[in-house]
Design a protein around this motif. Sequence first.
Motif, short mmCIF file in Angstrom:
data_model
loop_
_atom_site.label_atom_id
_atom_site.label_comp_id
_atom_site.label_asym_id
_atom_site.label_seq_id
_atom_site.Cartn_x
_atom_site.Cartn_y
_atom_site.Cartn_z
N TRP A 1 -15.14 18.11 -23.60
CA TRP A 1 -14.64 16.74 -23.74
C TRP A 1 -14.27 16.44 -25.20
O TRP A 1 -13.22 15.84 -25.47
CB TRP A 1 -15.71 15.75 -23.32
CG TRP A 1 -15.91 15.54 -21.86
CD1 TRP A 1 -15.32 16.21 -20.83
CD2 TRP A 1 -16.80 14.58 -21.27
NE1 TRP A 1 -15.79 15.74 -19.64
CE2 TRP A 1 -16.69 14.74 -19.88
CE3 TRP A 1 -17.66 13.64 -21.79
CZ2 TRP A 1 -17.43 13.95 -18.99
CZ3 TRP A 1 -18.40 12.86 -20.91
CH2 TRP A 1 -18.28 13.01 -19.53
N GLU A 2 -15.14 16.83 -26.10
CA GLU A 2 -14.89 16.57 -27.52
C GLU A 2 -13.62 17.29 -27.98
O GLU A 2 -12.84 16.75 -28.76
CB GLU A 2 -16.09 17.03 -28.34
CG GLU A 2 -16.02 16.67 -29.82
CD GLU A 2 -17.26 17.10 -30.59
OE1 GLU A 2 -17.11 17.46 -31.77
OE2 GLU A 2 -18.36 17.08 -30.01
N THR A 3 -13.42 18.50 -27.48
CA THR A 3 -12.22 19.26 -27.83
C THR A 3 -10.98 18.59 -27.27
O THR A 3 -9.95 18.48 -27.96
CB THR A 3 -12.33 20.70 -27.32
OG1 THR A 3 -13.56 21.26 -27.77
CG2 THR A 3 -11.18 21.54 -27.82
N VAL A 4 -11.05 18.13 -26.03
CA VAL A 4 -9.92 17.41 -25.43
C VAL A 4 -9.59 16.17 -26.26
O VAL A 4 -8.42 15.86 -26.51
CB VAL A 4 -10.23 17.02 -23.97
CG1 VAL A 4 -9.17 16.07 -23.42
CG2 VAL A 4 -10.30 18.27 -23.09
N SER A 5 -10.61 15.48 -26.70
CA SER A 5 -10.39 14.28 -27.53
C SER A 5 -9.66 14.64 -28.81
O SER A 5 -8.74 13.92 -29.25
CB SER A 5 -11.74 13.62 -27.84
OG SER A 5 -11.57 12.45 -28.61
N ALA A 6 -10.06 15.75 -29.45
CA ALA A 6 -9.39 16.18 -30.68
C ALA A 6 -7.93 16.55 -30.42
O ALA A 6 -7.05 16.22 -31.22
CB ALA A 6 -10.14 17.38 -31.28
#
Length: 453
Positions: A266-271
């Motif tokens: 999720w954090e990677t998708v946000s980035a």
Amino acid sequence: MISDGFGMTSEAMAREFMRHGNDPTTDWASIMDTMLVGTSRTRSSNSLVTDSGAGATAFSCGSKSYNGGIGITSDKKPCGTVLEAAKAKGYKTGLISTARITHATPAAFAAHVINRDMEDLIALQEIGNNTISHSVDLMFGGGRCQFLPKSHDEGCRSDEVDVWDLAKRAGYTRLASRSTLDSSDPSDISLPVLGLFAHGHMSYEIDRDPKEQPSLTEMTTKALDILDHNSDDGPGFFIMIEGARIDMAGHDNDPATHLRDILQYWETVSAVRKFVDSHPDTTLVSTSDHETGGLTLGIDPMYEWHPEVLAPVKKSAELICSEMKGMASDRLRDHVVNTVLPGYLGIDDAGDGEVMNVLTAASSNSKLCRRMVGQTVSARAHIGWTTGGHTGADVGLYAYGVGASDLRGCYENTQIGAFLAKYLDVKMGSITRSLVNEVTEQRGFSHGSSDNV
């Protein structure tokens, strides 16, 4: 972006875990929820239940393959991939994975072998030692051992080929540690670049030492900066980013470890979404090759589940089992009662059955041990698993940016590959024709069983 083994129930589990801990309202949505456009059907050419090789080949070639095939059609002929076609048109290209970079999913975008376990050959093909040279400009992930000769202390190849050295001679900038990645200035790195940050697979997020290994988000952010800086002379770049270990935790029925890798994804998708927002001619597509584990929230007879059980877990079942395997039998019970259950799994009031379950796990083979430890936590959380393998369930399809609305609906996995090719305005046919003499079998290969099918 490929969230390997990530099904719709896994998304629900992660969402409800975050809502339970941070937001009492029922309308809280994850970054993935806000991008949901449809679903993908996942079958391979020879099975309703796909493996990652066939699943990724559907995305990369837009063609069905059999389970175990890598960048190859169901009749065992190489198929040109969207990454290779993009490279031929002038795009810069990249692959990122938290698995070995020679593992099935990244391999399917840049290699062509009849069996996913032919990782010696895959490593050579990924650095361009094949028909198509330098198809990948940037690779970040694990699996350094597959690039080192058999005689090397850290080598795991079956031959004496030093692919790490071949990569240097082929012009690759090589990064082998967290510090070299952190110290590298994106504007100063010339492509191609190969960063291998672990001997084998990279650590699960729950186990990762941030001083030793970068996260998926950190690798991705750095890669986007590097590719962006190096794309001024062409149409842009294409990159595949895989959250690989979501799947492996599903194989182990290890819910807390599964959860932490999902949250990191999720954090990677946000980035990546932030990158898309600042580069509005960019599209992000995220989906899974298959679901793993047959995850269920709320097991019979009670219609409830307990996300709070997952919060105190501090180590993966993989690490716990590895530690127990090396322990003397006279110390094992004390270790399980006083360290594993309360310290690693957050179970302070373990019953005799739970103690016995973990002790039995410690004397079982590694795969069964991991599953028994994972299921100890699952039982407390009221989480069920139907399998230690993959399932034939549809998976979520998520998109953001230009053309995202074109993916609304339920699509065969091959249609996602076709969408990528159309968006990039590339055709794989000419690449396929150029691969007619590609070597697709590894010399001396001994057929074994894949670690994650």
